[in-house]
Structures are given as structure tokens and as C-alpha cells.
Scaffold this motif. Sequence first.
Motif, PDB file in Angstrom:
ATOM      1  N   SER A   1      -9.530 -61.841 -71.412  1.00  0.00           N
ATOM      2  CA  SER A   1      -9.381 -60.444 -70.971  1.00  0.00           C
ATOM      3  C   SER A   1      -7.997 -60.110 -70.426  1.00  0.00           C
TER       4      SER A   1
ATOM      5  N   TRP B   1      -6.503 -63.100 -75.023  1.00  0.00           N
ATOM      6  CA  TRP B   1      -7.436 -62.004 -75.255  1.00  0.00           C
ATOM      7  C   TRP B   1      -8.853 -62.406 -74.830  1.00  0.00           C
ATOM      8  N   GLU B   2      -9.231 -63.633 -75.160  1.00  0.00           N
ATOM      9  CA  GLU B   2     -10.576 -64.106 -74.790  1.00  0.00           C
ATOM     10  C   GLU B   2     -10.740 -64.126 -73.281  1.00  0.00           C
TER      11      GLU B   2
ATOM     12  N   LEU C   1      -8.040 -60.046 -84.695  1.00  0.00           N
ATOM     13  CA  LEU C   1      -7.699 -59.351 -83.451  1.00  0.00           C
ATOM     14  C   LEU C   1      -6.421 -58.539 -83.626  1.00  0.00           C
TER      15      LEU C   1
ATOM     16  N   GLY D   1      -9.050 -66.905 -86.566  1.00  0.00           N
ATOM     17  CA  GLY D   1      -9.680 -65.798 -85.852  1.00  0.00           C
ATOM     18  C   GLY D   1      -8.713 -64.782 -85.266  1.00  0.00           C
TER      19      GLY D   1
END
Lengths: 600, 600
Positions: A353, A350-351, A465, A461
Motif C-alpha cells: 500500500s 504496491w502490495e 499493475l 505480475g
Amino acid sequence: MTENKVTATQQAQQWLDSFEETLNSDNPAQAADLFEDGGFWRDLVTMTWNIKTMEGRGAIRDMLSATAKRTHPANWQVSEEATEQDGVIDAWVTFETVDAIGKGHLRLRNGHAWTLLTTMQELKGFPEKRKFNRAKGAEHGASKSRKSWLETLQDEQQELGYSRQPYCVIIGGGQGGIALAARLKQLDVPTIVVERSAKAGDSWRNRYKSLCLHDPIWYDHLPYLPFPDHWPVFAPKDKIGDWLEMYTKIMELNYWSSTECTAARYDEASKEWVVDVVRDGEKVTLRPQQLVLATGMSGIPNVPDIPGMDTFEGEQHHSSRHPGGEAFKGKKCVILGANNSAHDICAALWENSADVTMIQRSSTHIIKSDTLMDDVLGGLYSEQAIADGMTTEKADLTFASVPFRIMPDFHIPVYKQVAEKDADFYGRLKKAGFMLDFGDDGSGLFMKYLRRGSGYYIDVGASELVADGEIKLKSGVGIEHINPRSVTLTDGTELPADLIVYATGYGSMNGWAARIISEEVADKVGKCWGMGSDTTKDPGPWEGELRNMWKPTQQEALWFHGGNLHQSRHYSLYLALQLKARKEGIDTPVYGQESVHHLS
Amino acid sequence: MTENKVTATQQAQQWLDSFEETLNSDNPAQAADLFEDGGFWRDLVTMTWNIKTMEGRGAIRDMLSATAKRTHPANWQVSEEATEQDGVIDAWVTFETVDAIGKGHLRLRNGHAWTLLTTMQELKGFPEKRKFNRAKGAEHGASKSRKSWLETLQDEQQELGYSRQPYCVIIGGGQGGIALAARLKQLDVPTIVVERSAKAGDSWRNRYKSLCLHDPIWYDHLPYLPFPDHWPVFAPKDKIGDWLEMYTKIMELNYWSSTECTAARYDEASKEWVVDVVRDGEKVTLRPQQLVLATGMSGIPNVPDIPGMDTFEGEQHHSSRHPGGEAFKGKKCVILGANNSAHDICAALWENSADVTMIQRSSTHIIKSDTLMDDVLGGLYSEQAIADGMTTEKADLTFASVPFRIMPDFHIPVYKQVAEKDADFYGRLKKAGFMLDFGDDGSGLFMKYLRRGSGYYIDVGASELVADGEIKLKSGVGIEHINPRSVTLTDGTELPADLIVYATGYGSMNGWAARIISEEVADKVGKCWGMGSDTTKDPGPWEGELRNMWKPTQQEALWFHGGNLHQSRHYSLYLALQLKARKEGIDTPVYGQESVHHLS
């Protein structure tokens, strides 16, 4: 009033005095009567030359009948002020046996022992060369045959494994193999560590970029050389890799990197292993007397067999081979699994993209890292604990002092608090469709880890998400079929996919025995890890200790070592002492070895 | 009786209370009256931004007049139980100033301060990231712009010195430069260490084979990462080399090995140094604001100029370039000098069956290593000291608490005992013709080290070879002339020689300033080391602190760092804090800077 009261320390010492008297009597087994009827004695190789918990007076009596006259445990002393809380006296204890010097821990309730832990710390006659006993380094005086430290080290490196055989070979040079080899070095047990990677620490370096330890630094020290005070709480993988590399050098381990073990067999006649390795492309045969598999507690990656896998045109790999998110910007990524690695990989994708979907097949235990630190680990492993006088050794022994049978009772109330404290967080996850659990009995993270080594995520974290829908979630389904550019789920949904990551865990460590030695030996020793709790993925019968870990197995001279950094540090001591005792020809009759119930 | 007596702690606290009250009054200089008339205040950068001992009430009064109103020292507290012996109360103290948090030590005699030590431990607002304050490592949460620890480190390594300038450059990457760089790293002061050798630790590795540290391990720890408990008492040179190499990596220093500094000049206009270095063959110009010379306390090798040297047909070299004894079996070896290196080299040559003659030009102080450990260092730096609760930090501060003026008074009686205890040993050496001394005033090893950094040997075996005649000795003579295959001594003797080793010591550290910067700057800062004791090789006038070491010099932004491992560890703290304060723009008015009396 205080003056007339018998202190906790006095009560503990009185109990130990009675205990010692009975142990020294004609009928030492009667010492079992000093325990509660359902009391526990957990022994780490002092009485049993095994890792074994005796549950109840009967089991304790049996063990004492078999062992006490030989081991002759004596000199039981409370070693610091005992404490009392809720009617339970906690006392730290020292003692000795015919073989060794030990430390222990006692919980006393209404005058009887509820739990007793006994651990071996040092074999008599073989103290480690530390502190007052350390080497001098420079030999004072002059001698025409003097060899320098460097020459001696170089000689050993050249000879060991060639003109001179090691006593022990450890397959696998991650934190487990390294910690054990360091202990063996300090005990003068000639050892070679065989590691496939080019450098110590590579097993960490080669993992996905964003990986950090999920356990805090106070939990992660290696033996002898603790991390310095400025080390970050959650060490990044490359930093741990560098530390391990440095550690092997500073501890002067015989660490054979770029070396693969191709086969091993036990020669019953010579009582030697024949271990074939390829070192830097050259075949070498080692003939140690002991073989340790330290190939990672997790064993061999589980890659599921899904119809159509061979037709997939994108990239697919097991989580252990995932290179990180960088290459997948804008790609459609499907991650099968919902435990630690799955979460980490999803977040890193996800980080970068990527378009990320997590497939959750069954429920997962989630605990926020900060909560884990504050509410669960804090008392033993934290800066505050150290400021309050806790040491790593004492924390490890405290953890070890709780028998596995009753450990859930200690953890269930803690995780109830956790559920309440983070109710909002858990609520949001559930709302997003995430299937949560706290273990079959609500006992949370550690029990899951000890029972099955899987089924959880320590949230740093990724859960937010998932809750936000940034990581898409399909839960309660699996992958039915894999197509050239998509996956079809068991509910019929089709998801386009450029990447499939199988975050599907690992097999039992005895899979390595099968691969390196033989299926026959793998079956002979049986499943590793788990304690027979009869909970998900940990079938009974109850054994009360982790199967095959750090203790004798059904295969003579074959040992399993592994676990997280805490376990590698702590249990490497007991495994090293067992190996040292055998090297020195000390009699090591093993009491109460378990039979094998599961092949893998 | 005890109850009515004011305890040592109470007396110390009462003194501190009066002290604080006076310091906070309109006339803080009156606090000098709380000292004995000849009392001492040694300040390590808290009051003076200098390393400075004020001797006597007058000097203390002057210092306070100049500094107290700005520094505003306050909150003076006894930090643990004070002790009293022979009428002297010893107390550990904490305090603070406007700039910093400090620790100190007080000796109280008849109600007045005999000695006060004040040291800076931490700049307010700039605590090191340690313990409770350590970095988290993993940034929890998810972020699309996240950089991993490795990427951040790699970016820094690529940028610093090229697209971004370091605040500080340290020339010399031995233990001194490394310890200082580690402190600066922890204080977030961007620093590059420039080291000629290929690897950190090579300055040790490249020395003669048998070299071990002559100081024991407890004396030798580096900051942050102490040696482990199994480290040998006297660490062999290659082991120290490996430790330093590991240390630079683990501490994440910007360590430029294979890099030579070719020139440096201070640009008064921009207040920057222009430092030319050649890194792996490529020229790089660094522009730091501070320049530290950490090129070894010993400076540049002294090679004597002896007639006929150029005609010598054998091998000749300075002790710093001696490769060890292996190549000289059966050769005739002449060693000029009789201090540590000379003894070590003679012994190693003898061990390799060379024919060895030592030329002793002037007397030497000898102390047996075991005696040094037991009778001199033991109270502060030993396993027993640690068992008794001593820490490295406390030992360093205790050592620092004794003003140099009175240090000989502490040492003379100790060395008297030493002379008696080892009378037989010294007798045999004298009988062999060896010229012995205990320093000009009988104050022994440390004072010689501090005054002149030479003139002694810590005996680890060579002295017995001298006493036995195994190492031949010519004493009270020098070399008059060197011939192609021999040397002619000043008494006319001719000695055949295949090898001449000049174990003739080193020049002052400002020799490096001359070589790297300019003769002008070297003369401007003057001689380094020594305290003006007016004893052999330490000419007056009295300065009371080591000249130019770890403190501001007459050349703006130029600093000298060095010494043994103990000094590198301890004084690197004060130098690092001085540099950090300047980086952060904190006002650092230097009180009482000495003028220069000696050029080298």
C-alpha cells in the motif's frame, strides 16, 4: 525405401570419420573444408584451452593449424541416434584429445558441418570420484593410524589457508562461487571461497521479501545435487538461500563466511596471488596460485550521480540494498529504472500500500513468465522436456551448441510468435505509456541478457499493475534534480518522494578487479560480459563469446566466474577443468585470446 | 519361431485379464484359483489396509471375499516387458482400487500366479505435489495480502503444536522418523517430529568415531532426495548426520530437537493422544490424532544384570553409549557380545592400542562386506545395477515381492556360494575359536535381520583381527561375575578389565511404548519385529510379516516405524499413506490383523 536410405546417424558418423581422417593427416587444417564456408566451430577448452567460436573455414583452418597436432583429437563417435529436421542433421558426439575426454554436438547440412560444438568433460587421468569411481568411505581392514572422515575434514578446515595454502581462492560465495568450488572439490583442487555474508545463501536472504527466481527450477540446478522433484517452479529467495547453505556443507566446501577480501596482488616472481582477507575480524593472508572473481556477474551497483541527492531527506538506496516494501506503507516511492528489480520492487511496494511511481528512462523488453516457460524454455527446461527424455546436461549442451553469431536467427522467430500471442498484453502496456522493445533486432530476452545483462523484465505480475495504472509510470524521462522531499524529472514534473530506489543496474565485473586488485589490472583485463554485438550497451568489435567469462584473461591467473544459475552450473565445469589442468602441470597453450577494447 | 510364441508379456497380460474379469465378477474370491495352490499374495495396504501376506488359495480366497467388492481392484496392466527365466515369468504391474493407484509384481509359473505383490503408490485425489504437480513457488500476479514462503513457514513453525495441533506426532527423529515426516509433509499431513538430541543427525554423530554405514549407499537413499553420485559407498557416521540435518531443513519438517517425550496416553473419548513433551526445558502438551514410535527398530538397550556389576571400579557401558577407542589406549577392555557393534568397538579399541578381549556367548553370522556387495546385494543395489537400468524404487519393490515364507529358499543357495567363496576366511575364524553360523537354516544375513535383528557382523576388517588373535577371543562363555578390576567368566577364567562394554543388543520396540505410554499398552500391542519363524529369538506362531511394523496395531492410532535406511525409505510410504487416508476420512477397514502372542 527406408532400408536403402542412409540414416541420419550414418551420415553423421561418415562425416566424423572423414573429419577424423583429415585431422590425423599431415595437414589437419584441411578438416576445415568439411565445414560449410560460413560454418562454426565452438570450442569449450578442448582444442583451444579457451572458450572460443571459430567462424568460417578460414578461422577453423587457422585454429587447426595452431592446435591439432598437439591436441590430436580422435575417436569421434556419434553417441546416440542422430535426428534430421528441415535438412539439418543433429548429432551428439563423443571424442577425445591428448588431454581430455569430450562431448560434442554436430549440425550437418548438405554434407557439411554447419555448427560443431566441442566441450571438455574430463581430464585424462583425473576422473572425478563419482559413480563407479566413488570413494569407499569406510577403509576396510584395521589400521592404528586411521583418521575418521570427520577428523580429516576438520584437519583440512584448520590447515587450509594457514599452514597449507589453497591452490585457488574464489572471491564471492553466491551460486557462482559455490558451484565452481563444488567442481574443484570433486577434482581435488584445494580451494577457499571467501564470502562477506555471515552464511551461505545470505546474498539471497537479504534481498526484498517477495523475490523469487524468475527462471524455472529445471534451469536452476546446481552441479551434482539437483533440486528434488517437489521443489517449486520458481524458488523463493529464502528457500534458495537455505539450499545454498546446505549445499556448501554437504559438498564439504571450504567456505569462509563473514570474510572480506581487502586487497589482492599478483606476485610475478613467485607466481602467486597475495590475497588479504579479514575473517571474523582477524587478518589472514592467502597465497593461492589462481584467483577467481565470482562476485556476481553484475559487478558493482551503478548509483547515478544526480544533483541534489545529498539534500534528500527521505530514504534512498540502490535496488541491491532495498529491504522490501513493509516499511513504506502509505509512503510516496519513486523507483528509477524499469527492468526486473524495478518491477519487483514496485510490485512489492504496491502490495504494501505504498504510492509507487516507476521512472522509465529507456525501453524495456517484457516477457510474461508463463510465455517464457511455454514458448521459449519449454523444449529444454521443463517437466515435459524431462518426461520426453531431456536431461539438464543435454539441455545445457544444446544451448551451448548454438554459436552466438547465429543465435539471434534462432530467437527472432520465437519472439515474433511471443509478440503475437501476447499482443493484447503488450497493447495494454503501450497504452499505459510503457516503452517496449524486443531487443535491437527483435531477438528477445536471452540475447539482451548475453549482450548487456539488462534491459528486461520477466513478468510475474507487475506489468498488469503498470498497465492498470496501479503502479504509476513516467516514461521517456529521467530525474533532473533531487530535492529534500521530491524529485524533479527531465520534463519538469515534480514528484513528491519519501523513498527513492535506484534500480539502475550494475557495472562490469572488472569493477571488482579495480576495487580488490588495482585499476591497472582492471584496465588490463577490460570489460567483462557482452560479445561485441554492436547493439545497445554491447559495443563492438565482435568477439563471439562473453568477454573474460570462464576463460583466461589478460591477467595471468585471474578468472571471472558468474551468471545465472544455468551458467554457473554449466560453465563452472570448463573453468574448473582449466584450473585443474594448471594445478596438475598439464600444458595449456591458449589459442586465440582476444585483445581488450573496452575498459569497463 | 519366436513370432508364433506367446511372449512373456502377453502371458502376463492374459493372466491379468482373467484376474480382472474374475475380480469383477459376482464371485471375486474365485480369482484365488488363478494362483498356484500354494501361491502367495503380498499386499501393502491396497486390498487389506494392512501389510499382509496371504499364503495359499484359501487365504487369498478369504481375503478377496472380505475386501474385493469394496476395493474393486481394476485396470491391471503389465507396465513394461516381462521376462522369463527357469519357467518363471516376472512382470511389473500397475492397477488401481477404489482408493488408490498401485504398482505390483507378478511371478507366473505354468500359467498360475506363484507370487503377487500389490502396493499402494498414491491415494486417488491426493497426489503428491511433485513433477508436473509441483507448487509454483511464486504466486504470479499481485496481491496486498501476499505472504512470502518464509513467512508462511515461520507461521507454521510458531503455530503447530501450540495454537494448532498436528495430526501426527512422531517420537524419534532418526532416519526413520525423518523419512516418514518427509512423506507426510509431501502429503500435507501436519506432523511434528520429537527428538531428544540437540540436532538432527546427532544419533549418528554421538556414536563411536570409526562407525560407517555397513550397508552401501545404493541401499541407503532417503525418499525424494537421493545421495549424489560422489557420495562414498559406506558413508561415515558424521557425514550421514550432516545429511539428515540438512534433509530435515530442506524438506521443511517440523523437527523439534532438544525435545523429550515424557508421557503419552490415548484419550478414547476425544480420539486424541495427549503427548507431554519437554521442549528446550519448557513443557508442551501435544494432541495429535496419530502417534508413531520411530525410536529405532532396536528399542531400548539390553544391559545384562551380572552379579558384582555395582562393584566394578573401571568404566562400563552399553555399546550404544560407547564413545570410541581414544580414551582407552593401553587399557584392558572386555567386550561382551560378538555382533556388529562388538566387532566395530573391538576394532576401534585395537586401533587405539588397547588390549581387547571379545566374549562370544553364542554363534554369529559373519559375511565380508565385499562379498555381501558382490554376491548378495549387487543385483539390486550397486553402481552396476544402476548402470543396468535398476532404480531404487524397483529394487525396493523387487525385494518386497518375495514373500517371507519363501525368502529363505532364495537366500540359502546364495549363502552356500558365499561359504564356498570365502571358505579360507571362515576357516581361519573357526581356527581362532570363533563360533560361526549362517542362521538356523543357512539363509544368512537378511533373514537373521528380519527374524531377530541381531546375530551377525558385516565384516569390514575386525574379523581378520579376531582370526589373527589381535583381538583376543573367549567363545562359548559368558560373564559369571564382575569384580572391582576384572571379570570372571563362566569357565572360571578371570580377565583383568579397565573397561567393560555390553554389546548385548536391544529389546523390542514396544519397550518404548511401555516407557512412554504404559505397560498395559505395551502388552496390548506386544512384541515388535520378527515374523514368527520359530527360529532362534523369533518364536512362532508364523505371522509372515514383521510384527507391528508400519501397520495398524492392537492400540488404535499407535504405529511403529523403524528399520535400516532401506526400510525407512520404502515402508515410510505405506505408513504415510495409511495416515493420510485416516486424516482425509477415507474408509480404511483393516483385514486380517494378527493377534498378539508375545509381550516383548
